[in-house]
Motif scaffolding. Structure first.
Motif, PDB file in Angstrom:
ATOM      1  N   MET A  70       0.812  -1.216   0.000  1.00  0.00           N
ATOM      2  CA  MET A  70       0.000   0.000   0.000  1.00  0.00           C
ATOM      3  C   MET A  70       0.846   1.268   0.000  1.00  0.00           C
ATOM      4  O   MET A  70       0.477   2.269  -0.590  1.00  0.00           O
ATOM      5  N   GLU A  71       1.944   1.215   0.736  1.00  0.00           N
ATOM      6  CA  GLU A  71       2.813   2.379   0.933  1.00  0.00           C
ATOM      7  C   GLU A  71       4.266   1.898   0.941  1.00  0.00           C
ATOM      8  O   GLU A  71       4.778   1.488   1.984  1.00  0.00           O
ATOM      9  N   PRO A  72       4.944   1.908  -0.190  1.00  0.00           N
ATOM     10  CA  PRO A  72       6.297   1.353  -0.246  1.00  0.00           C
ATOM     11  C   PRO A  72       7.281   1.955   0.763  1.00  0.00           C
ATOM     12  O   PRO A  72       8.180   1.255   1.228  1.00  0.00           O
ATOM     13  N   ARG A  73       7.119   3.213   1.138  1.00  0.00           N
ATOM     14  CA  ARG A  73       8.050   3.842   2.096  1.00  0.00           C
ATOM     15  C   ARG A  73       7.712   3.537   3.553  1.00  0.00           C
ATOM     16  O   ARG A  73       8.442   3.940   4.451  1.00  0.00           O
ATOM     17  N   VAL A  74       6.635   2.803   3.803  1.00  0.00           N
ATOM     18  CA  VAL A  74       6.264   2.467   5.177  1.00  0.00           C
ATOM     19  C   VAL A  74       7.350   1.622   5.843  1.00  0.00           C
ATOM     20  O   VAL A  74       7.447   1.568   7.068  1.00  0.00           O
ATOM     21  N   GLY A  75       8.203   1.005   5.050  1.00  0.00           N
ATOM     22  CA  GLY A  75       9.309   0.227   5.603  1.00  0.00           C
ATOM     23  C   GLY A  75      10.207   1.034   6.513  1.00  0.00           C
ATOM     24  O   GLY A  75      10.875   0.471   7.389  1.00  0.00           O
ATOM     25  N   ALA A  76      10.214   2.344   6.362  1.00  0.00           N
ATOM     26  CA  ALA A  76      10.994   3.202   7.260  1.00  0.00           C
ATOM     27  C   ALA A  76      10.469   3.121   8.692  1.00  0.00           C
ATOM     28  O   ALA A  76      11.179   3.473   9.639  1.00  0.00           O
TER      29      ALA A  76
END
Length: 128
Positions: A70-76
């Motif tokens: 859903m949100e590729p940068r949520v990995g941060a």
């Protein structure tokens, strides 16, 4: 809103609580990807003593896959950190509240995933 889910265990050693937390996380679909012994690090890096304090980086792969889709940068913001720390009252367990941590991301679908992860973390902490 608080940013952690908390519980204090009074009847066990630090290492026993650690083992119980890891088991409860596993029973709720989480694996521990990282571990930081904060007390040992502080002693080594700045020669400061502190009570036992450990950070476990817990990940539920199914939920992480869904969130990253859903949100590729949520990995941060991953993994979900769970801390164990020695206090005067006992061993405190605190897990990040994913709903609180995801408030900065304007995505309603991601909030649903965060709600599910919150419940799984609550279940794990309650099971310790």
């Amino acid at each position: 809103m608080t940013y952690t889910i908390n519980r204090i265990i009074q009847d066990a050693s630090f290492d026993d609580v650690d083992a119980r937390v890891r088991n409860a996380l596993a029973e709720n679909g989480f694996g521990v990807l990282t571990e930081i012994d904060v007390a040992a690090t502080m002693k080594k890096k700045i020669d400061k003593d502190m009570a036992a304090y450990r950070i476990l980086g817990a990940c539920n792969p199914t939920m992480a896959w869904e969130a990253i889709g859903m949100e590729p940068r949520v990995g941060a913001m991953l993994p979900c950190n769970v801390i164990l720390r020695e206090t005067e009252e006992g061993i405190e367990i605190s897990a990040v509240d994913p709903v609180a941590s995801m408030q900065a991301i304007p995505n309603d679908d991601l909030k649903d995933v965060a709600d599910n992860v919150r419940q799984l973390l609550k279940n794990a902490i309650a099971a310790v």
